[in-house]
Scaffold this motif. Structure first.
Motif, mmCIF file in Angstrom:
data_model
loop_
_atom_site.group_PDB
_atom_site.id
_atom_site.type_symbol
_atom_site.label_atom_id
_atom_site.label_comp_id
_atom_site.label_asym_id
_atom_site.label_seq_id
_atom_site.Cartn_x
_atom_site.Cartn_y
_atom_site.Cartn_z
ATOM 1 N N ASP A 92 5.343 11.411 -7.935
ATOM 2 C CA ASP A 92 4.751 11.762 -6.779
ATOM 3 C C ASP A 92 5.674 12.605 -5.987
ATOM 4 O O ASP A 92 5.561 12.925 -5.038
ATOM 5 C CB ASP A 92 4.495 10.617 -5.833
ATOM 6 N N GLY A 93 6.893 12.384 -6.601
ATOM 7 C CA GLY A 93 8.017 12.598 -5.776
ATOM 8 C C GLY A 93 8.877 11.463 -4.933
ATOM 9 O O GLY A 93 9.766 12.031 -3.906
ATOM 10 N N TYR A 94 8.247 10.683 -4.904
ATOM 11 C CA TYR A 94 9.019 9.811 -4.754
ATOM 12 C C TYR A 94 8.493 8.037 -4.188
ATOM 13 O O TYR A 94 7.263 8.317 -5.170
ATOM 14 C CB TYR A 94 7.814 9.748 -2.750
ATOM 15 N N TYR A 95 8.910 7.275 -4.332
ATOM 16 C CA TYR A 95 8.297 6.175 -4.542
ATOM 17 C C TYR A 95 8.037 4.975 -3.327
ATOM 18 O O TYR A 95 7.362 4.015 -3.676
ATOM 19 C CB TYR A 95 9.774 5.000 -5.397
ATOM 20 N N THR A 96 7.824 5.552 -2.704
ATOM 21 C CA THR A 96 7.143 5.186 -1.252
ATOM 22 C C THR A 96 6.528 5.785 -0.097
ATOM 23 O O THR A 96 7.455 7.355 -0.627
ATOM 24 C CB THR A 96 7.808 4.096 -0.537
ATOM 25 N N THR A 97 5.597 5.349 0.538
ATOM 26 C CA THR A 97 5.737 6.984 1.710
ATOM 27 C C THR A 97 4.581 5.621 3.250
ATOM 28 O O THR A 97 4.313 4.649 1.850
ATOM 29 C CB THR A 97 3.855 7.048 0.555
ATOM 30 N N THR A 98 5.218 6.539 3.835
ATOM 31 C CA THR A 98 4.329 6.247 4.484
ATOM 32 C C THR A 98 2.660 6.236 5.113
ATOM 33 O O THR A 98 1.911 5.786 6.027
ATOM 34 C CB THR A 98 5.230 6.821 6.353
ATOM 35 N N GLU A 99 2.384 7.029 4.046
ATOM 36 C CA GLU A 99 0.524 6.660 3.996
ATOM 37 C C GLU A 99 0.110 6.207 2.730
ATOM 38 O O GLU A 99 0.717 5.011 2.461
ATOM 39 C CB GLU A 99 0.409 8.697 3.838
ATOM 40 N N ARG A 100 -0.804 6.865 2.126
ATOM 41 C CA ARG A 100 -1.541 5.933 0.773
ATOM 42 C C ARG A 100 -0.693 6.146 -0.660
ATOM 43 O O ARG A 100 -0.745 7.600 -0.578
ATOM 44 C CB ARG A 100 -2.982 6.640 1.144
ATOM 45 N N GLY A 101 -0.168 5.172 -0.209
ATOM 46 C CA GLY A 101 0.415 5.571 -1.846
ATOM 47 C C GLY A 101 0.063 5.609 -3.002
ATOM 48 O O GLY A 101 -1.308 5.473 -2.837
ATOM 49 N N SER A 102 0.186 5.856 -4.632
ATOM 50 C CA SER A 102 -0.392 5.896 -5.093
ATOM 51 C C SER A 102 -0.696 5.548 -6.478
ATOM 52 O O SER A 102 -1.583 5.319 -7.473
ATOM 53 C CB SER A 102 0.443 7.386 -6.148
ATOM 54 N N SER A 133 0.874 -1.277 0.421
ATOM 55 C CA SER A 133 0.135 -0.105 -0.090
ATOM 56 C C SER A 133 0.875 1.913 -0.114
ATOM 57 O O SER A 133 0.043 2.349 -0.261
ATOM 58 C CB SER A 133 -1.266 -0.501 1.814
ATOM 59 N N ASP A 134 1.999 0.800 0.085
ATOM 60 C CA ASP A 134 3.171 2.296 0.142
ATOM 61 C C ASP A 134 3.155 2.978 -2.027
ATOM 62 O O ASP A 134 4.018 3.728 -1.825
ATOM 63 C CB ASP A 134 4.700 1.911 1.211
ATOM 64 N N GLU A 135 3.244 1.901 -2.185
ATOM 65 C CA GLU A 135 4.260 2.344 -3.520
ATOM 66 C C GLU A 135 3.629 3.103 -4.391
ATOM 67 O O GLU A 135 1.986 3.172 -3.994
ATOM 68 C CB GLU A 135 3.567 0.528 -4.459
ATOM 69 N N SER A 136 4.417 4.146 -5.222
ATOM 70 C CA SER A 136 3.830 4.937 -6.082
ATOM 71 C C SER A 136 4.871 5.204 -7.390
ATOM 72 O O SER A 136 6.140 4.241 -6.985
ATOM 73 C CB SER A 136 3.844 6.136 -5.316
ATOM 74 N N TYR A 137 5.143 6.092 -7.366
ATOM 75 C CA TYR A 137 5.478 6.276 -8.634
ATOM 76 C C TYR A 137 6.998 7.866 -8.806
ATOM 77 O O TYR A 137 6.021 8.988 -8.499
ATOM 78 C CB TYR A 137 4.772 6.660 -10.014
ATOM 79 N N GLN A 138 7.701 7.471 -8.499
ATOM 80 C CA GLN A 138 8.927 8.253 -8.479
ATOM 81 C C GLN A 138 8.635 9.736 -9.044
ATOM 82 O O GLN A 138 8.225 11.396 -8.591
ATOM 83 C CB GLN A 138 10.005 7.706 -8.632
ATOM 84 N N PRO A 139 8.886 10.033 -10.372
ATOM 85 C CA PRO A 139 8.491 10.866 -11.404
ATOM 86 C C PRO A 139 7.516 11.550 -10.960
ATOM 87 O O PRO A 139 7.136 13.111 -11.428
ATOM 88 C CB PRO A 139 8.214 10.037 -12.599
#
Length: 382
Positions: A113-123, A105-111
Motif C-alpha cells: 500500500d505504500g503506508y502502514y496506516t491511513t486516515t481513510e479506509r485501511g486495506s 480500521s486504519d491498518e494496512s500493509y506497507q510493502p
C-alpha cells in the motif's frame, strides 16, 4: 514568517501523530533468554501463550519491554479425529452465519500500500472481504461491517463495540471475528510456505477478561487443531491477553492477526481461502460430539434461554434450538390433526372418529399416547 510556516507545519502533523500511535513491541522470553515470540498488545502477568508447537506458557513477570514466561505444559487441543471420516454430518442446529469487523480500521500493509496506516479506509478491509468471499464458497453466510473506528487509539474497541452489537442484531451470527494485522516489524515472524505458496500465518488473540473466555479459548484451540491437521503452519500461535476485545458479546468470538504490516498484502490474501476452510470445518464440518461439541457446550452453558446477553440493554433473541423446538411441535400438532380428521371422515361421526384416532395414536406410540386397545380390539387387528 519562517516561524509561522514552521508552526503551521507542526499543526498539520499533529493529527497524523495522534492518529497512528506507535505500536510498542514486547518480547516474550524464557528465563534463559530464549525468545518465544513478540506481541504488540500490553501484556499482564497471568496472560497465556500457546506456541506453534502447542506448548502453553504463562507470563510470570514483566520488566520494561520483556515478559518472562514459564512453561505450563502441553496445550490441551481438542480431538479432531472426525476430519479422517469419509463423510461428516453438518451441524444443523445452528445457521451458517459469521460476522466480521475491523476494530483498527486504519491498518494496512506497507510493502503493497505504500503506508502502514491511513486516515481513510485501511486495506485490512480487503483482507476481511477476501475471508468473507472464501467462506461464501463453503456456503457460509458472512457479513462484513465496513464501519470505520478511527483513530487507532485506546478508544477504538469502545467504538467498534457499537459495530459488533449492530452485527449481532442484524446478521445474527454464531461467530464474531475481529480482523487485524500485527505491528511486529519483522516480516519473517509471519511468513511461511504452504502448498508451495508463500502465504501469511495467522495469530489468534483471545481476551481472558470476560465470561466467554473459556468458550472462546476452546473455539481458538479448535481452529488451531483443525489447521494443524489440514494446513500445518497456518496458525502461528494463540495469545490469551488481559482484555475483553469485545468478546464478551458472543461466545465463539476471536481476533485474527492476519500477517504484519511489513508483509506484502498479497501473501495475506492468499491465506484467506485456507483460513476460510479451517473456520468452516471448525464450526460446521464436524459431527455431534467432536466439532459439534462447541455448539452443544455453548448452547447449554453460555447462552441463557431467551437470548444472548450483550450488555445492560442489548439482547438478541436466540433462534437456534428454540426455533427447532417450535418446528418439531408444529409437525406433531399437524400430524395429530391429520389423524383425527381422517378418522372422522372414515367413521362418518366425530365421536367415532375420536375413538379411532385415539386407538391409532396408541398403536403408533406403543401405548404412550391415546387410548390403549382392549384385548377385543387387539384380536380384531391381528
Amino acid at each position: 514568517m519562517k516561524r509561522l510556516l514552521l508552526l503551521c507545519l507542526m499543526l498539520l502533523l499533529i493529527p497524523a501523530f495522534s492518529f497512528a500511535e506507535a505500536e510498542r513491541v514486547w518480547r516474550l522470553t524464557l528465563e534463559d533468554g530464549t525468545l518465544l515470540t513478540e506481541i504488540c498488545y500490553e501484556p499482564e502477568v497471568g496472560d497465556l501463550y500457546i506456541s506453534w508447537d502447542n506448548k502453553e506458557y504463562e507470563v510470570v513477570s514483566i520488566a520494561g519491554g520483556t515478559c518472562l514466561a514459564a512453561l505450563k505444559g502441553d496445550a490441551a487441543l481438542p480431538s479432531v479425529d472426525w476430519l479422517d471420516q469419509d463423510a461428516v454430518l453438518p451441524v444443523s442446529a445452528l445457521s451458517k452465519r459469521i460476522a466480521l469487523y475491523c476494530t483498527h480500521s486504519d491498518e494496512s500493509y506497507q510493502p503493497s500500500d505504500g503506508y502502514y496506516t491511513t486516515t481513510e479506509r485501511g486495506s485490512i478491509y480487503q483482507v476481511a472481504h477476501a475471508l468473507a468471499d472464501a467462506l461464501g464458497e463453503h456456503g457460509v453466510e458472512t457479513t462484513v461491517a465496513d464501519t470505520l473506528h478511527h483513530p487507532h487509539d485506546a478508544g477504538a474497541y469502545r467504538r467498534s463495540r457499537q459495530t459488533a452489537v449492530e452485527l449481532l442484531k442484524t446478521a445474527l451470527p454464531i461467530a464474531l471475528i475481529d480482523i487485524h494485522r500485527d505491528g511486529i516489524p519483522d516480516p519473517a515472524s509471519y511468513e511461511t510456505t504452504i502448498g508451495g505458496e508463500r502465504v501469511s500465518m495467522i495469530r489468534l488473540l483471545v481476551g481472558r477478561g470476560n465470561q466467554n473466555a473459556e468458550v472462546n479459548k476452546q473455539f481458538a484451540l479448535t481452529i488451531k487443531a483443525v489447521a494443524d491437521r489440514v494446513y500445518p503452519g497456518l496458525i502461528k500461535d494463540i495469545y490469551l491477553g488481559k482484555g475483553t476485545f469485545n468478546q464478551d458479546l458472543l461466545p465463539r468470538s476471536v481476533l485474527f492477526e492476519c500477517g504484519t504490516y511489513t508483509l506484502p498484502k498479497e501473501q495475506v490474501l492468499k491465506s484467506m481461502p485456507m483460513m476460510a476452510d479451517v473456520v468452516n470445518r471448525a464450526l460446521f464440518g464436524g459431527i455431534t460430539g467432536s466439532a459439534g461439541r462447541i455448539t452443544s457446550d455453548v448452547g447449554s452453558s453460555q447462552q441463557p434461554s431467551g437470548g444472548i446477553t450483550m450488555g445492560a440493554e442489548d439482547t438478541i433473541p436466540a433462534n437456534g434450538e428454540k426455533g427447532i423446538g417450535y418446528g418439531v411441535w408444529f409437525l406433531v400438532i399437524l400430524l395429530v390433526v391429520g389423524i383425527v380428521g381422517f378418522a372422522c371422515l372414515s367413521t362418518g361421526s366425530f365421536r367415532g372418529g375420536m375413538h379411532k384416532a385415539a386407538r391409532n395414536l396408541s398403536e403408533m406410540t406403543g401405548g404412550l399416547v391415546g387410548k390403549k386397545p382392549s384385548n377385543h380390539e387387539d384380536h380384531e387387528h391381528s
